[in-house]
Design a protein around this motif. Structure first.
Motif, PDB file in Angstrom:
ATOM      1  N   SER A  32       0.836  -1.197   0.000  1.00 20.46           N
ATOM      2  CA  SER A  32       0.000   0.000   0.000  1.00 20.46           C
ATOM      3  C   SER A  32       0.873   1.251   0.000  1.00 20.46           C
ATOM      4  O   SER A  32       1.937   1.281   0.631  1.00 20.46           O
ATOM      5  N   GLY A  33       0.464   2.249  -0.737  1.00 19.89           N
ATOM      6  CA  GLY A  33       1.195   3.501  -0.786  1.00 19.89           C
ATOM      7  C   GLY A  33       2.309   3.536  -1.820  1.00 19.89           C
ATOM      8  O   GLY A  33       2.990   4.541  -1.980  1.00 19.89           O
ATOM      9  N   GLU A  34       2.487   2.441  -2.527  1.00 18.84           N
ATOM     10  CA  GLU A  34       3.555   2.371  -3.528  1.00 18.84           C
ATOM     11  C   GLU A  34       3.227   3.254  -4.734  1.00 18.84           C
ATOM     12  O   GLU A  34       2.086   3.325  -5.174  1.00 18.84           O
ATOM     13  N   ILE A  35       4.248   3.925  -5.234  1.00 20.47           N
ATOM     14  CA  ILE A  35       4.117   4.743  -6.441  1.00 20.47           C
ATOM     15  C   ILE A  35       5.109   4.205  -7.459  1.00 20.47           C
ATOM     16  O   ILE A  35       6.301   4.099  -7.186  1.00 20.47           O
ATOM     17  N   ARG A  36       4.595   3.854  -8.611  1.00 24.57           N
ATOM     18  CA  ARG A  36       5.443   3.301  -9.670  1.00 24.57           C
ATOM     19  C   ARG A  36       5.574   4.312 -10.791  1.00 24.57           C
ATOM     20  O   ARG A  36       4.605   4.922 -11.209  1.00 24.57           O
ATOM     21  N   ASP A  37       6.795   4.504 -11.260  1.00 20.89           N
ATOM     22  CA  ASP A  37       7.078   5.432 -12.353  1.00 20.89           C
ATOM     23  C   ASP A  37       6.813   4.706 -13.671  1.00 20.89           C
ATOM     24  O   ASP A  37       7.403   3.655 -13.938  1.00 20.89           O
ATOM     25  N   LEU A  38       5.919   5.244 -14.489  1.00 25.34           N
ATOM     26  CA  LEU A  38       5.603   4.619 -15.769  1.00 25.34           C
ATOM     27  C   LEU A  38       6.616   4.961 -16.847  1.00 25.34           C
ATOM     28  O   LEU A  38       6.536   4.444 -17.955  1.00 25.34           O
ATOM     29  N   HIS A  39       7.565   5.826 -16.531  1.00 20.01           N
ATOM     30  CA  HIS A  39       8.607   6.239 -17.481  1.00 20.01           C
ATOM     31  C   HIS A  39       8.007   6.823 -18.760  1.00 20.01           C
ATOM     32  O   HIS A  39       8.445   6.511 -19.864  1.00 20.01           O
ATOM     33  N   CYS A  40       6.997   7.646 -18.559  1.00 27.16           N
ATOM     34  CA  CYS A  40       6.381   8.381 -19.672  1.00 27.16           C
ATOM     35  C   CYS A  40       6.888   9.817 -19.585  1.00 27.16           C
ATOM     36  O   CYS A  40       6.673  10.488 -18.586  1.00 27.16           O
ATOM     37  N   GLU A  41       7.569  10.244 -20.595  1.00 21.56           N
ATOM     38  CA  GLU A  41       8.058  11.615 -20.638  1.00 21.56           C
ATOM     39  C   GLU A  41       7.277  12.379 -21.695  1.00 21.56           C
ATOM     40  O   GLU A  41       6.877  11.826 -22.716  1.00 21.56           O
ATOM     41  N   TRP A  42       7.084  13.662 -21.447  1.00 21.40           N
ATOM     42  CA  TRP A  42       6.322  14.496 -22.369  1.00 21.40           C
ATOM     43  C   TRP A  42       7.026  14.604 -23.713  1.00 21.40           C
ATOM     44  O   TRP A  42       6.420  14.516 -24.758  1.00 21.40           O
ATOM     45  N   GLN A  43       8.341  14.815 -23.667  1.00 16.81           N
ATOM     46  CA  GLN A  43       9.140  14.938 -24.889  1.00 16.81           C
ATOM     47  C   GLN A  43      10.050  13.716 -24.983  1.00 16.81           C
ATOM     48  O   GLN A  43      10.657  13.314 -23.992  1.00 16.81           O
ATOM     49  N   ALA A  44      10.161  13.140 -26.144  1.00 20.51           N
ATOM     50  CA  ALA A  44      10.963  11.926 -26.334  1.00 20.51           C
ATOM     51  C   ALA A  44      12.422  12.122 -25.923  1.00 20.51           C
ATOM     52  O   ALA A  44      13.068  11.203 -25.433  1.00 20.51           O
ATOM     53  N   ASP A  45      12.934  13.339 -26.078  1.00 19.63           N
ATOM     54  CA  ASP A  45      14.336  13.599 -25.751  1.00 19.63           C
ATOM     55  C   ASP A  45      14.550  13.959 -24.277  1.00 19.63           C
ATOM     56  O   ASP A  45      15.654  14.275 -23.861  1.00 19.63           O
ATOM     57  N   GLY A  46      13.484  13.924 -23.499  1.00 21.09           N
ATOM     58  CA  GLY A  46      13.588  14.236 -22.079  1.00 21.09           C
ATOM     59  C   GLY A  46      13.591  15.718 -21.762  1.00 21.09           C
ATOM     60  O   GLY A  46      13.701  16.113 -20.608  1.00 21.09           O
ATOM     61  N   SER A  47      13.454  16.548 -22.782  1.00 24.64           N
ATOM     62  CA  SER A  47      13.436  17.999 -22.585  1.00 24.64           C
ATOM     63  C   SER A  47      12.291  18.409 -21.667  1.00 24.64           C
ATOM     64  O   SER A  47      11.213  17.829 -21.693  1.00 24.64           O
ATOM     65  N   ARG A  48      12.547  19.412 -20.869  1.00 24.05           N
ATOM     66  CA  ARG A  48      11.507  19.928 -19.978  1.00 24.05           C
ATOM     67  C   ARG A  48      11.058  21.324 -20.436  1.00 24.05           C
ATOM     68  O   ARG A  48      10.546  22.115 -19.665  1.00 24.05           O
ATOM     69  N   ALA A  49      11.247  21.634 -21.720  1.00 19.13           N
ATOM     70  CA  ALA A  49      10.832  22.926 -22.268  1.00 19.13           C
ATOM     71  C   ALA A  49       9.338  23.157 -22.068  1.00 19.13           C
ATOM     72  O   ALA A  49       8.896  24.302 -21.973  1.00 19.13           O
ATOM     73  N   TRP A  50       8.590  22.084 -21.957  1.00 20.39           N
ATOM     74  CA  TRP A  50       7.142  22.222 -21.763  1.00 20.39           C
ATOM     75  C   TRP A  50       6.802  22.978 -20.483  1.00 20.39           C
ATOM     76  O   TRP A  50       5.750  23.598 -20.390  1.00 20.39           O
ATOM     77  N   GLU A  51       7.687  22.943 -19.494  1.00 21.90           N
ATOM     78  CA  GLU A  51       7.410  23.658 -18.248  1.00 21.90           C
ATOM     79  C   GLU A  51       7.281  25.159 -18.507  1.00 21.90           C
ATOM     80  O   GLU A  51       6.364  25.802 -18.004  1.00 21.90           O
ATOM     81  N   ASP A  52       8.180  25.716 -19.309  1.00 23.59           N
ATOM     82  CA  ASP A  52       8.107  27.140 -19.649  1.00 23.59           C
ATOM     83  C   ASP A  52       6.884  27.438 -20.503  1.00 23.59           C
ATOM     84  O   ASP A  52       6.219  28.454 -20.319  1.00 23.59           O
ATOM     85  N   GLU A  53       6.590  26.534 -21.436  1.00 25.86           N
ATOM     86  CA  GLU A  53       5.418  26.722 -22.295  1.00 25.86           C
ATOM     87  C   GLU A  53       4.132  26.700 -21.481  1.00 25.86           C
ATOM     88  O   GLU A  53       3.241  27.532 -21.684  1.00 25.86           O
ATOM     89  N   LEU A  54       4.024  25.766 -20.548  1.00 22.90           N
ATOM     90  CA  LEU A  54       2.831  25.673 -19.713  1.00 22.90           C
ATOM     91  C   LEU A  54       2.708  26.895 -18.809  1.00 22.90           C
ATOM     92  O   LEU A  54       1.623  27.458 -18.645  1.00 22.90           O
TER      93      LEU A  54
END
Length: 84
Positions: A54-76
């Motif tokens: 109970s309480g376990e969190i599993r990372d699905l390894h889904c990234e917004w951008q295929a290259d791992g970029s976090r540029a979406w944070e600024d866009e959002l």
């Protein structure tokens, strides 16, 4: 629970949690991207039998951008400020 804010999910401790590294409000991917929406849901459902406590969190390894970029944070952020 499928969520995008790992820090909050860790504090709330859902019975079972699946984390996706997507913008808040875009848990399953971009709107109208049916293939990606279904892929995230399929991954989350596939994790169900793998939870061991109970309480376990599993990372699905889904990234917004295929290259791992976090540029979406600024866009959002810009989008949210524009709507005010």
């Amino acid at each position: 629970m499928i969520g995008t804010a790992l820090d909050i999910m860790s504090k709330v401790a859902p019975p079972r949690g699946a984390f996706v590294d997507h913008p808040v409000g875009r848990t399953f991917g971009p709107p109208h991207d049916r293939a990606r929406n279904e892929a995230v849901l399929t991954k989350a459902l596939a994790e169900l039998p793998r939870f061991t406590r109970s309480g376990e969190i599993r990372d699905l390894h889904c990234e917004w951008q295929a290259d791992g970029s976090r540029a979406w944070e600024d866009e959002l952020r810009a989008e949210m400020l524009h709507d005010r």
